[in-house]
Write a protein that holds these residues in place. Structure first.
Motif, short mmCIF file in Angstrom:
data_model
loop_
_atom_site.label_atom_id
_atom_site.label_comp_id
_atom_site.label_asym_id
_atom_site.label_seq_id
_atom_site.Cartn_x
_atom_site.Cartn_y
_atom_site.Cartn_z
N MET A 155 1.05 -0.78 0.17
CA MET A 155 0.30 0.17 -0.07
C MET A 155 0.59 1.41 -0.41
SD MET A 155 -3.44 1.25 -0.52
CE MET A 155 -4.45 -0.54 0.18
N GLN A 156 2.25 1.59 0.48
CA GLN A 156 3.84 2.57 0.31
C GLN A 156 2.83 3.01 -1.43
OE1 GLN A 156 6.34 1.55 1.91
NE2 GLN A 156 7.06 -0.77 0.87
N THR A 178 -6.91 -8.32 -2.21
CA THR A 178 -5.53 -7.92 -1.86
C THR A 178 -4.24 -8.69 -1.57
OG1 THR A 178 -5.76 -6.15 -1.61
CG2 THR A 178 -5.83 -6.36 -3.23
N THR A 179 -3.18 -9.26 -1.61
CA THR A 179 -2.34 -10.02 -0.56
C THR A 179 -1.53 -8.83 0.23
OG1 THR A 179 -0.43 -9.79 -1.92
CG2 THR A 179 -1.83 -11.36 -2.60
N LEU A 180 -1.10 -9.32 1.64
CA LEU A 180 -0.33 -8.88 2.38
C LEU A 180 1.52 -9.17 2.27
CD1 LEU A 180 -3.56 -8.64 3.85
CD2 LEU A 180 -1.68 -7.22 5.44
N TYR A 181 2.15 -8.10 3.50
CA TYR A 181 3.35 -8.48 3.59
C TYR A 181 3.57 -9.96 3.78
CZ TYR A 181 8.36 -7.79 5.41
OH TYR A 181 9.81 -8.06 5.38
N ILE A 182 2.76 -10.32 4.71
CA ILE A 182 3.00 -11.96 4.87
C ILE A 182 2.57 -12.88 4.07
CG2 ILE A 182 0.55 -12.51 5.83
CD1 ILE A 182 2.97 -13.64 8.24
N HIS A 220 6.77 -11.64 -6.04
CA HIS A 220 5.31 -13.12 -5.63
C HIS A 220 4.56 -12.05 -5.25
CE1 HIS A 220 9.37 -14.80 -5.03
NE2 HIS A 220 9.75 -13.71 -3.77
N GLN A 221 4.23 -11.71 -6.41
CA GLN A 221 2.65 -11.52 -6.38
C GLN A 221 1.65 -12.82 -6.88
OE1 GLN A 221 1.74 -8.56 -8.84
NE2 GLN A 221 4.18 -7.82 -9.33
N ALA A 222 1.94 -13.07 -7.95
CA ALA A 222 0.89 -13.56 -8.83
C ALA A 222 1.21 -15.26 -7.51
CB ALA A 222 1.61 -14.17 -9.59
N GLN A 223 2.27 -15.41 -7.02
CA GLN A 223 2.64 -16.92 -5.57
C GLN A 223 1.98 -17.10 -4.85
OE1 GLN A 223 6.63 -16.14 -5.95
NE2 GLN A 223 6.90 -18.34 -7.34
N ALA A 224 1.65 -15.39 -4.12
CA ALA A 224 0.59 -14.97 -2.90
C ALA A 224 -0.93 -15.40 -3.16
CB ALA A 224 1.33 -13.08 -2.47
N GLN A 225 -0.74 -14.60 -4.02
CA GLN A 225 -2.67 -15.73 -4.66
C GLN A 225 -2.36 -16.89 -4.43
OE1 GLN A 225 -4.53 -13.77 -5.16
NE2 GLN A 225 -4.26 -11.13 -4.99
N GLU A 226 -1.07 -17.91 -5.15
CA GLU A 226 -1.74 -18.79 -5.24
C GLU A 226 -1.46 -19.67 -3.75
OE1 GLU A 226 2.24 -20.19 -7.70
OE2 GLU A 226 0.29 -19.11 -9.34
N VAL A 227 -1.03 -19.12 -3.15
CA VAL A 227 -0.85 -19.18 -1.43
C VAL A 227 -1.89 -19.17 -0.93
CG1 VAL A 227 0.23 -18.99 1.01
CG2 VAL A 227 1.83 -18.64 -0.96
N GLY A 228 -2.45 -18.10 -0.93
CA GLY A 228 -3.97 -17.78 -0.97
C GLY A 228 -5.50 -18.91 -0.95
N GLN A 229 -5.02 -19.88 -2.65
CA GLN A 229 -6.20 -20.98 -2.94
C GLN A 229 -5.66 -22.02 -1.98
OE1 GLN A 229 -5.07 -20.34 -7.21
NE2 GLN A 229 -5.93 -18.15 -7.08
#
Length: 579
Positions: free
Chosen positions: A177-178, A320-324, A273-282
């Protein structure tokens, strides 16, 4: 070297107690040198042997000590064995002590001194990934990032010196968000001309201004959220501006890292890792680990009883994803790409809970290697200010350290004529910064003190550099002496023996540092070595002594100089030859 004596003493113990020699190696320690004369060189702790089942755990420990000491016989290597309070002391032959310890320095093996020790056999070798520094892009390198940078560099240097394959990673804060705020703010307050003149300063000013506006202006907050969403959706205009900010920042940072003598193998970042972060959620959802909170956010339950009393948020309500989330994706990606055996994160202690959550979630996902991930935390630096103001950027600190050191060198009567005094002042100033930072436990906060840090007397980085330069000068002035034959029996004075006894501890100090990743052990060892060298320099003249004595002393000083330089390099300090 120390390992020669440790092996001989271990063999003696092995024969007496009918055990493998190797079991005694960790129980044998070189005795730390005190100001008063130290008659013995190694000690064996009987309590360690009892804990490891080598001796019966019951019975009078002093009786066991006296009994074992009486069974051990002196020989050509160990010339005295005595029982202390629960320990057995071993004094080695003085001629052999000088010969074996100083032998590598006559064969051009200076850099290997202490690194072939059998103590390191118990340490796991392999690939170590160290993530450190990791500043946020589009911001000037704040002095607060200095600790992560120099501590991470020390850990990487140490692991590398002990034979690990080390991957040095800078994980930039280049997403989140920054950048929504900065993107929206640059549209309103940014100026392309100022961006060309002083890029990071201008971005910093824009960021401060937009944050101030956002406190009382809902439209700014909304614009920031929209800009970040455009970034996540890869809209070309937003991505182009973000890319520009990232390239500018990395270029500026590399200049600062070069000054610090720090380098990285990989510049990574959250954006990778933005795309992979979405995959982590799934993936978390498919494993039944991701829950939806009352607010519509995606959370993982970390409570021991599964009652949602402690949760970690991984997705905002808008998806949307977060830092963690990105940190989880980054860890999984690194394991796949680099096959690390251990991964070390170096950040301040405020992130302790973040890493607890990160490792916990990775383990819950079935990634057992998360047990080999470690967070090395550190405290805050208080009162780090330059003469110009309160907001302290690292370049300002480095400039001031160089300026003050240059001033001190010009005032000193002992300063030599230097080809590049600014470069020497820079190296010595950075040494002072590093040693002040490393003297205590990393977790402790400490108060920054310019005057104390830059003193040539006392336990400072300047003292380390001064001692090294002094030894280099001594060897340069006596080059003709070095060619003579080395006779170790001539190093019989207690001042010589003190240095040799101290050098026996070098491998133990590195071993201790490798176990807890604290630089204080090595710093304090080197500072003590410098005090012993100062005494020897006063009491053991090279010039004017008979050739054989001069050569023996020069060999001692040469060995001490090499160990000092090796230790300084592991700390991340570049030794200077003149100052």
């Amino acid at each position: 070297m120390a390992c020669f004596f440790r092996k001989r003493i271990a063999a003696k113990l092995g024969r007496t107690l009918q055990q493998s020699d190797d079991v005694f190696i960790p129980a044998l320690a070189a005795i730390p040198v005190l100001k008063k004369q130290q008659p013995a060189d190694f000690k064996l702790s009987l309590s360690t042997l009892r804990i490891n089942g080598i001796l019966p755990s019951r019975g009078d420990i002093q009786l066991q000590t006296d009994n074992l000491a009486s069974q051990l016989k002196q020989d050509s290597v160990v010339e005295d064995i005595s029982a202390g309070c629960g320990v057995i002391n071993f004094k080695v032959n003085r001629r052999l002590l000088a010969e074996k310890l100083l032998e590598p320095f006559g064969k051009g093996e200076d850099e290997k001194f202490g690194l072939n020790s059998e103590l390191f056999n118990t340490l796991k070798k392999g690939t170590t990934l160290v993530e450190y520094s990791s500043p946020n892009i589009a911001k000037k390198f704040h002095a607060g990032h200095l600790r992560s940078t120099i501590i991470g560099n020390f850990i990487a240097n140490l692991k590398e010196s002990l034979g690990n394959n080390v991957i040095r990673m800078n994980y930039l804060g280049d997403w989140g968000m920054q950048f929504g705020l900065l993107g929206a703010g640059f549209g309103q307050f940014g100026c392309e001309e100022k961006l060309k003149e002083n890029p990071l300063q201008h971005l910093f000013e824009v960021y401060v201004q937009v944050n101030k506006e956002a406190e009382c202006n809902e439209d700014i907050k909304k614009a920031a959220r929209n800009f970040f969403k455009q970034l996540e959706q890869h809209e070309s205009q937003a991505v182009s501006l973000w890319q520009q900010f990232r390239e500018i920042t990395v270029k500026e940072y590399q200049h600062v890292y070069k000054r610090l003598g720090v380098h990285f193998d990989i510049y990574s970042g959250e954006s990778f890792h933005q795309a992979q972060a979405q995959e982590v959620g799934q993936q978390l959802q498919s494993q039944g680990l991701l829950k939806t909170s009352d607010k519509g956010t995606g959370v993982v339950d970390l409570s021991p009883d599964g009652d949602m009393s402690s949760v970690c948020t991984l997705l905002r309500s808008d998806g949307t994803t977060l830092y963690i989330t990105r940190d989880i994706a980054a860890a999984i990606s690194r394991k796949e790409n680099y096959c690390f055996d251990e991964m070390i994160y170096v950040t301040d202690k405020s992130q302790k809970h973040h890493f607890y959550q990160l490792f916990h979630i990775l383990l819950a996902m079935g990634h057992s290697w998360a047990g080999r991930c470690q967070h090395v935390s550190f405290g805050l630096v208080q009162g780090m200010k330059t003469r110009t103001g309160d907001v302290v950027f690292l370049e300002d600190v480095l400039d001031e350290a160089r300026m003050r050191m240059l001033h001190n060198m010009r005032q000193s009567n002992t300063t030599k004529e230097l080809e590049n005094p600014e470069d020497t002042a820079e190296k010595v100033g950075i040494s002072a910064l590093i040693v002040q930072d490393f003297k205590g436990p990393l977790q402790s906060d400490y108060k920054f003190d310019w005057d104390r840090m830059l003193q040539a007397q006392g336990d400072t980085g300047v003292f380390l550099q001064y001692t090294h330069a002094r030894l280099c000068s001594l060897m340069q002035r006596n080059k003709d002496v070095a060619a003579a034959t080395f006779d170790p029996s001539l190093l019989h004075e207690q001042t010589c023996v003190t240095i040799l006894q101290h050098l026996l501890r070098y491998d133990e100090v590195l071993y201790q540092s490798a176990q807890d990743l604290q630089p204080k052990h090595l710093v304090n060892f080197l500072l003590k070595l410098c005090h012993f060298i100062a005494s020897a320099h006063r009491e053991l003249p090279v010039k004017g002594s008979p050739l054989d004595i001069a050569q023996a002393r020069l060999q001692l000083f040469s060995g001490a100089c090499s160990v000092l330089a090796n230790g300084m390099r592991i700390l991340g300090i570049t030794p200077v030859n003149k100052m």
